[in-house]
Every structure is written in structure tokens, then in C-alpha cells.
Design an enzyme around this catalytic site. Structure first.
Site, PDB file in Angstrom:
ATOM      1  N   LYS A 111      41.663 -50.504  32.298  1.00  0.00           N
ATOM      2  CA  LYS A 111      40.235 -50.508  32.279  1.00  0.00           C
ATOM      3  C   LYS A 111      40.161 -51.954  31.563  1.00  0.00           C
ATOM      4  O   LYS A 111      39.090 -52.510  32.358  1.00  0.00           O
ATOM      5  CB  LYS A 111      39.543 -49.400  31.663  1.00  0.00           C
ATOM      6  CG  LYS A 111      39.585 -47.774  32.457  1.00  0.00           C
ATOM      7  CD  LYS A 111      39.345 -46.757  31.508  1.00  0.00           C
ATOM      8  CE  LYS A 111      39.759 -45.577  32.412  1.00  0.00           C
ATOM      9  NZ  LYS A 111      39.422 -44.243  31.944  1.00  0.00           N
ATOM     10  N   GLN A 135      38.118 -42.037  26.148  1.00  0.00           N
ATOM     11  CA  GLN A 135      39.041 -41.588  27.050  1.00  0.00           C
ATOM     12  C   GLN A 135      39.688 -40.254  26.809  1.00  0.00           C
ATOM     13  O   GLN A 135      39.788 -39.844  25.458  1.00  0.00           O
ATOM     14  CB  GLN A 135      40.239 -42.515  26.942  1.00  0.00           C
ATOM     15  CG  GLN A 135      41.703 -42.365  27.668  1.00  0.00           C
ATOM     16  CD  GLN A 135      41.368 -42.786  29.229  1.00  0.00           C
ATOM     17  OE1 GLN A 135      40.460 -43.601  29.399  1.00  0.00           O
ATOM     18  NE2 GLN A 135      42.006 -42.040  30.063  1.00  0.00           N
ATOM     19  N   ASP A 185      31.089 -43.033  32.882  1.00  0.00           N
ATOM     20  CA  ASP A 185      32.261 -42.116  33.565  1.00  0.00           C
ATOM     21  C   ASP A 185      31.546 -40.783  34.354  1.00  0.00           C
ATOM     22  O   ASP A 185      32.104 -40.264  34.885  1.00  0.00           O
ATOM     23  CB  ASP A 185      33.017 -41.281  32.142  1.00  0.00           C
ATOM     24  CG  ASP A 185      34.422 -41.701  32.081  1.00  0.00           C
ATOM     25  OD1 ASP A 185      35.073 -42.153  32.934  1.00  0.00           O
ATOM     26  OD2 ASP A 185      34.999 -41.682  30.877  1.00  0.00           O
TER      27      ASP A 185
END
Ligand code: GUN
Length: 291
Positions: free
Chosen positions: A52, A96, A119
Site C-alpha cells: 500500500k 490493517q 477501506d
């Protein structure tokens, strides 16, 4: 049979984003800024987050990686999230997953402001997506829709069968495929662990999204001639011939299914690379929403 090249499509999208960011910066505007919180040292999570950060560089974004040991308390993590929520320099951020067991993932997810939840996991974004309002769509379903669009795959009036009902893939992709939109407008059937005779259902599918996490589940005799098959499976299976000691295995018996398909995604190199692209698209959108 057309092999859907997710790696190439993802690379194209990142170049398009980079060009847009370069224009923003040339106009004197600030580049998008994504922050990522990584707790602990899980190998998979380390790799995902590193990718990422790399994608941010390719897109011309600023990125910040915040690392914490796995003994961080839930309160301390929530404080970090509150700080990022209020930080005007950060357009969007992710935590995460998975998190250590003593931390409530749902509480963490709901602590992120929906307008910074790139997200797309916050219930506000999930809810807005389900009724077709502007929102941050979660990465995997959004990446699949991009592949269908960019490969010009007709979806209107087609029977789409989704295998799996997870909150991060099965449910949202079913929602997007049934939406009155392009791509979309499908008749959707969702199959799961309690569905009897899945093969009869998949044999009537024009489009199959395999997202169960069961290696090689979808076999040749379960697929009709000319079907579009999207494989979301990424199970790590031991492989001593690889340096890493494992390889990724999809939910589709690719070798035998592919010859029957009009389009199919490989594993790796299909849906996987597209997921990070969706995160980049959401971060760019978060930046634009503040302008
Ligand atoms: N873990 C596995 N996939 C994801 C993802 O898309 N976002 C976050 N935050 N964690 C993950």
C-alpha cells in the site's frame, strides 16, 4: 477465452491516478495523504501494508505508516484513530486487519470517521453503498466492478452467482452487481455453506464470483460454456519449491475451468492487484471531497 489481466489493469489505473495527482500538485494543491496503522508483525499484513505504501509512491500520494506492538491497548489504538480523524493533513486512513485478539475490530472500525474510512468498512459506508449513495466502496468488490467495466463485460440482465457471503466480499459484491447501474443490473444468487446443490445453481450462471476461500472449489462441470469467472480466493498452500514456502491458490480449478470461459481471472494477478487500486481511488476521492 480472455484472460483478465488484473496486474496490467491495476497499473493502468495507478498511472491515471498519478497523472491526476500531478495536475493537482501543478495547480498548487496538496497531494492526497493516506495513513496506515499496522499493529504487530503478521507476515501477510506486513506485505499488504508495504504494498500500500509502495502504491502511494506510484500515485504521487503522501503516506504515513504508524506501527505499534501487538500489546497496544484498545484505548491507546482508539486514541490514535481519534488523532487521525482530527488531523486535517490526513485525507484517509486504514487500520490493517486482523488485529490482536484483545482488540475489538468492530469498535476500531466504527471509530474511524466515515469520511476518512477509505477501506469502506464503516457501517455508514456499507449502508450508503447498499442504497446506491456516494461512498467509499470496499476494495475487493470495487476492484471486481472495475475489471468488469474495463473489459467491457455485459452484466445487464445476466445471472450472477456469488459463492460466499463474507462482509468484505460476498455481501458487497452481490449488492453492487444487483444495483441499477453499469456494470450492475444483474439477477444475483448468493450461495454459502448452507446452500444445497451449488453446482445446479452455478451451471445456470453467466457470471460467477468465487469468494469462499476454499481452494479449487469451482470445477469444470459446475460452469456453463461461455461463463465469466472471477476468482477471489487467495489461500496460502505450502509449496517447498518457492522461496516463501507457499503459493497462492484460488477458489477455481483454473486449468480445467478456463477453457469453458469467455473471461476468467488468474490467481495470482487477477483480482488481487486491483484491491490496492481501489484504496488509491478512495484516497484520491477523500482528498477531492475536502476541496
Ligand atoms: N486485511 C486484509 N484485507 C484488508 C483490507 O482491505 N483492509 C484492511 N484494513 N485490512 C485488511
Amino acid at each position: 477465452m480472455t484472460l483478465i489481466d488484473g496486474k496490467k489493469t491495476a497499473s493502468d489505473i495507478k498511472l491515471e491516478i498519478a497523472a491526476e495527482v500531478a495536475e493537482m500538485v501543478a495547480r498548487g494543491e496538496r497531494a492526497p495523504h493516506l495513513a496506515a496503522i499496522l499493529v504487530g508483525h503478521d507476515g501477510g499484513s506486513e506485505t499488504y501494508v508495504a504494498n500500500k505504501v509502495k502504491a502511494c509512491e506510484m500515485c504521487g500520494f503522501k503516506s504515513t505508516l504508524l506501527r505499534f506492538e501487538d500489546d497496544i491497548t484498545e484505548e491507546a489504538l482508539l486514541d490514535e484513530i481519534r488523532r487521525l480523524n482530527e488531523d486535517d493533513d490526513v485525507d484517509g486512513f486504514i487500520v490493517q486487519l486482523p488485529l490482536p485478539r484483545h482488540i475489538d475490530e468492530q469498535r476500531v472500525t466504527e471509530a474511524i470517521y466515515p469520511e476518512k474510512d477509505v477501506d469502506g468498512f464503516h457501517p455508514v459506508n456499507v449502508g450508503r453503498m447498499s442504497i446506491g449513495l456516494p461512498c467509499f466502496k470496499s476494495a475487493t468488490p470495487s476492484g471486481i466492478m472495475d475489471l468488469l467495466e474495463r473489459y467491457g463485460i455485459e452484466t445487464k440482465g445476466k445471472h450472477a452467482v456469488v459463492l460466499g457471503r463474507s462482509n468484505i466480499v460476498g455481501k458487497p459484491i452481490a449488492t453492487l452487481l444487483m444495483q441499477k447501474a453499469t456494470p450492475g443490473n444483474c439477477t444475483v444468487t448468493v450461495c454459502h455453506s448452507a446452500t444445497p446443490d451449488i453446482a445446479t445453481i452455478t451451471r445456470s450462471a453467466d457470471i460467477i464470483i468465487a469468494a469462499l476461500g476454499s481452494p479449487l472449489f469451482l470445477k469444470e462441470e459446475m460452469v456453463k460454456e461461455g461463463a465469466v469467472v472471477i476468482d477471489v480466493g487467495t489461500t496460502r498452500v505450502p509449496d517447498s519449491s518457492r522461496k516463501s514456502g507457499f503459493r497462492l491458490c484460488g477458489d477455481v480449478d483454473f486449468e480445467n475451468v478456463a477453457p469453458k470461459c469467455s473471461f476468467i481471472t488468474p490467481v495470482p494477478g487477477g483480482v488481487g492487484p486491483m484491491t490496492i487500486c481501489s484504496l488509491m481511488k478512495n484516497t484520491l476521492q477523500a482528498r477531492k471531497n475536502k476541496m
